[in-house]
Motif scaffolding. Structure first.
Motif, PDB file in Angstrom:
ATOM      1  N   ILE A  28       0.964  -1.066   0.055  1.00  0.00           N
ATOM      2  CA  ILE A  28       0.022  -0.006  -0.062  1.00  0.00           C
ATOM      3  C   ILE A  28       0.914   1.248  -0.155  1.00  0.00           C
ATOM      4  CG2 ILE A  28      -1.687   1.492   1.231  1.00  0.00           C
ATOM      5  CD1 ILE A  28      -2.535  -1.176   2.575  1.00  0.00           C
ATOM      6  N   SER A  29       0.478   2.204  -1.037  1.00  0.00           N
ATOM      7  CA  SER A  29       1.480   3.273  -0.934  1.00  0.00           C
ATOM      8  C   SER A  29       1.212   4.660   0.147  1.00  0.00           C
ATOM      9  CB  SER A  29       1.312   4.129  -2.512  1.00  0.00           C
ATOM     10  OG  SER A  29       2.091   4.973  -2.657  1.00  0.00           O
ATOM     11  N   ALA A  30       2.126   4.908   0.685  1.00  0.00           N
ATOM     12  CA  ALA A  30       1.901   6.011   1.753  1.00  0.00           C
ATOM     13  C   ALA A  30       0.874   5.662   2.798  1.00  0.00           C
ATOM     14  CB  ALA A  30       1.981   7.284   1.187  1.00  0.00           C
ATOM     15  N   PRO A  31       0.864   4.646   3.299  1.00  0.00           N
ATOM     16  CA  PRO A  31      -0.293   4.618   4.288  1.00  0.00           C
ATOM     17  C   PRO A  31      -0.597   5.419   5.331  1.00  0.00           C
ATOM     18  CG  PRO A  31       1.261   2.815   4.661  1.00  0.00           C
ATOM     19  CD  PRO A  31       1.699   3.552   3.469  1.00  0.00           C
ATOM     20  N   PHE A  32       0.840   5.877   5.924  1.00  0.00           N
ATOM     21  CA  PHE A  32       0.745   7.033   6.759  1.00  0.00           C
ATOM     22  C   PHE A  32       0.211   8.523   6.568  1.00  0.00           C
ATOM     23  CE2 PHE A  32       2.925  10.735   8.843  1.00  0.00           C
ATOM     24  CZ  PHE A  32       2.443  10.567   9.895  1.00  0.00           C
ATOM     25  N   GLY A  33       0.623   8.796   5.387  1.00  0.00           N
ATOM     26  CA  GLY A  33       0.153  10.078   4.774  1.00  0.00           C
ATOM     27  C   GLY A  33      -1.253  10.048   4.619  1.00  0.00           C
ATOM     28  N   HIS A  34      -1.796   9.024   3.861  1.00  0.00           N
ATOM     29  CA  HIS A  34      -3.373   8.965   3.602  1.00  0.00           C
ATOM     30  C   HIS A  34      -3.929   9.007   4.901  1.00  0.00           C
ATOM     31  CE1 HIS A  34      -2.864   8.977  -0.836  1.00  0.00           C
ATOM     32  NE2 HIS A  34      -1.677   7.890  -0.590  1.00  0.00           N
ATOM     33  N   ALA A  35      -3.747   8.147   5.939  1.00  0.00           N
ATOM     34  CA  ALA A  35      -4.612   7.911   7.062  1.00  0.00           C
ATOM     35  C   ALA A  35      -4.549   9.168   7.833  1.00  0.00           C
ATOM     36  CB  ALA A  35      -3.675   6.789   7.730  1.00  0.00           C
ATOM     37  N   LEU A  36      -3.138   9.931   8.010  1.00  0.00           N
ATOM     38  CA  LEU A  36      -3.262  11.160   8.641  1.00  0.00           C
ATOM     39  C   LEU A  36      -4.147  12.279   7.915  1.00  0.00           C
ATOM     40  CD1 LEU A  36      -2.160  12.683  11.081  1.00  0.00           C
ATOM     41  CD2 LEU A  36      -0.276  13.560   9.785  1.00  0.00           C
ATOM     42  N   ALA A  37      -4.100  12.402   6.491  1.00  0.00           N
ATOM     43  CA  ALA A  37      -4.761  13.302   5.722  1.00  0.00           C
ATOM     44  C   ALA A  37      -6.250  12.910   6.017  1.00  0.00           C
ATOM     45  CB  ALA A  37      -4.612  13.193   4.268  1.00  0.00           C
ATOM     46  N   GLU A  38      -6.605  11.824   6.040  1.00  0.00           N
ATOM     47  CA  GLU A  38      -8.154  11.413   6.185  1.00  0.00           C
ATOM     48  C   GLU A  38      -8.671  11.757   7.695  1.00  0.00           C
ATOM     49  OE1 GLU A  38     -11.025   7.278   6.057  1.00  0.00           O
ATOM     50  OE2 GLU A  38      -9.010   7.181   5.102  1.00  0.00           O
ATOM     51  N   LEU A  39      -7.800  11.479   8.665  1.00  0.00           N
ATOM     52  CA  LEU A  39      -8.039  11.606   9.959  1.00  0.00           C
ATOM     53  C   LEU A  39      -8.170  13.162  10.234  1.00  0.00           C
ATOM     54  CD1 LEU A  39      -8.927  10.665  12.890  1.00  0.00           C
ATOM     55  CD2 LEU A  39      -6.316  10.617  13.347  1.00  0.00           C
ATOM     56  N   ALA A  40      -7.296  14.016   9.514  1.00  0.00           N
ATOM     57  CA  ALA A  40      -7.348  15.575   9.622  1.00  0.00           C
ATOM     58  C   ALA A  40      -8.372  16.198   9.169  1.00  0.00           C
ATOM     59  CB  ALA A  40      -6.081  15.979   9.098  1.00  0.00           C
ATOM     60  N   ALA A  41      -9.238  15.707   8.124  1.00  0.00           N
ATOM     61  CA  ALA A  41     -10.477  16.264   7.727  1.00  0.00           C
ATOM     62  C   ALA A  41     -11.434  16.233   8.815  1.00  0.00           C
ATOM     63  CB  ALA A  41     -11.015  15.369   6.622  1.00  0.00           C
ATOM     64  N   LYS A  42     -11.511  15.127   9.651  1.00  0.00           N
ATOM     65  CA  LYS A  42     -12.431  15.112  10.769  1.00  0.00           C
ATOM     66  C   LYS A  42     -12.002  15.891  12.108  1.00  0.00           C
ATOM     67  CE  LYS A  42     -12.474  10.894  10.183  1.00  0.00           C
ATOM     68  NZ  LYS A  42     -12.692   9.339  10.467  1.00  0.00           N
ATOM     69  N   LYS A  43     -10.555  16.044  12.066  1.00  0.00           N
ATOM     70  CA  LYS A  43      -9.718  16.722  13.301  1.00  0.00           C
ATOM     71  C   LYS A  43      -9.128  18.000  13.041  1.00  0.00           C
ATOM     72  CE  LYS A  43      -9.346  13.014  16.715  1.00  0.00           C
ATOM     73  NZ  LYS A  43      -8.529  12.383  17.612  1.00  0.00           N
ATOM     74  N   PRO A  44      -9.784  19.204  12.977  1.00  0.00           N
ATOM     75  CA  PRO A  44      -9.405  20.151  12.649  1.00  0.00           C
ATOM     76  C   PRO A  44      -8.057  20.506  13.215  1.00  0.00           C
ATOM     77  CG  PRO A  44     -11.289  20.641  13.656  1.00  0.00           C
ATOM     78  CD  PRO A  44     -11.054  19.158  13.369  1.00  0.00           C
TER      79      PRO A  44
END
Length: 336
Positions: A28-44
């Motif tokens: 899976i490519s860049a799992p950390f970056g994608h997971a953090l970006a997705e979480l940040a959409a819910k946590k400003p």
């Protein structure tokens, strides 16, 4: 008539793009970056900060998704820690990324006094842990856990694969306080979705059972332990694998219970870290302190020395952390 041997592919050395994935392995490519970006959409409150290494810690994914919440601090890791502390004091949750050698060797005092002592909600995610680069001692963080285990109030996480990283991001964010996470980046192998596994901060998980050997492992060595367990079946050896993604606080209860459940089996602690000061010594101290003594105890880890530069497959064989070496050493110990 001479017979030509087909030339083997040239193994490459790279600090930036070296991969631990075997040929043909699912990634899976860049799992950390994608997971953090997705979480940040819910946590400003989440912000991303890097010491000139966003591309090489996969934080560039976050930067592209949330450009107004990304801060490039330049090649100044001490400043990175202090700025992260300041952001946390203002109510943000900063995620700091750099290489593990720089966060631990170069910025230890700043991480300790500005962040950990103050109990600030700062997350430090560091690439190139252990022997995941061929660039030699300047980039190989073979002792990062040993450096940080003695730091009070700091949680330490060593995920196995892309699945572990993806699942760990939210629990780490939900935990209030400083966390250090060893980061696999780029195209990261995906293994744990084949098992009944869910990451829980502070919890070890039994991935498979076996009566002859108990592998207790963290990080990429859990992948190697699982592969070794499959290979050992050819020698009629059944191996269990207990994955410990949280190094501190260590899930001592689960470890002790696993050892006590089958006291006759060999216990092998496998880690992508020096045999000094890491998971192996933590497990040994816990077992000895509780009187839970296995019939045999061995460590697979990196030697107490500065490691060579070179291609990762060569180095993993040389220092005993390849799957083949794990199998061979385990069989030797069982035969002793």
């Amino acid at each position: 008539m001479s017979v030509e041997t087909p030339a083997k592919p040239r193994l490459k050395t790279s600090a930036m793009i070296a991969s631990i994935a075997a040929e043909g392995q699912r990634t899976i490519s860049a799992p950390f970056g994608h997971a953090l970006a997705e979480l940040a959409a819910k946590k400003p409150e989440i912000v991303g900060m890097s010491a000139d290494l966003a591309k090489y810690t996969d934080l560039h994914i976050f930067r592209e998704a949330h450009p107004d919440r990304f801060y490039q601090m330049g090649m100044a890791e001490q400043l990175l820690m202090m700025a992260g502390a300041g952001m946390a004091r203002e109510g943000f949750q900063p995620w700091l990324t750099t290489y593990a050698v720089f966060a631990t060797r170069r910025a230890y005092d700043f991480l300790c006094l500005a962040i950990a002592e103050e109990g600030l909600d700062v997350k430090v995610a560091c690439a190139l842990p252990g022997l995941t680069t061929g660039y030699g001692p300047s980039h190989q963080a073979s002792e990062d856990i040993a450096i940080l285990r003695g730091m009070p109030e700091l949680t330490i996480v060593d995920p196995c694969d892309a699945i572990d990283i993806q699942q760990a991001v939210q629990p780490i964010s939900d935990h209030k306080g400083p966390v250090y996470m060893r980061l696999l980046r780029g195209k990261v192998p995906a293994v744990l979705d084949e098992y009944d596994y869910t990451f829980e901060l502070g919890k070890a998980k039994m991935l498979r059972e076996g009566a002859d050997v108990l592998f207790i492992s963290s990080g990429l060595m859990t992948m190697r332990a699982l592969e070794a367990a499959d290979a050992l079946r050819a020698d009629k050896v059944e191996a269990a694998v207990l994955h410990c993604p949280t190094i501190k606080p260590l899930d001592e209860a689960t470890i002790r219970a696993a050892v006590a459940a089958k006291p006759g089996r060999l216990v092998v602690v496998a880690e992508n870290h020096s045999v000094i000061g890491g998971l192996g010594e933590a497990v040994a101290a816990s077992l000895l302190g509780s009187g839970t003594v296995p019939s045999g105890f061995r460590q697979i880890g990196l030697p107490d020395r500065f490691l060579d530069a070179g291609a990762l497959p060569t180095l993993h064989d040389r220092y005993g952390i390849s799957t083949e070496q794990v199998v061979a050493r385990t069989l030797d110990w069982l035969d002793a």
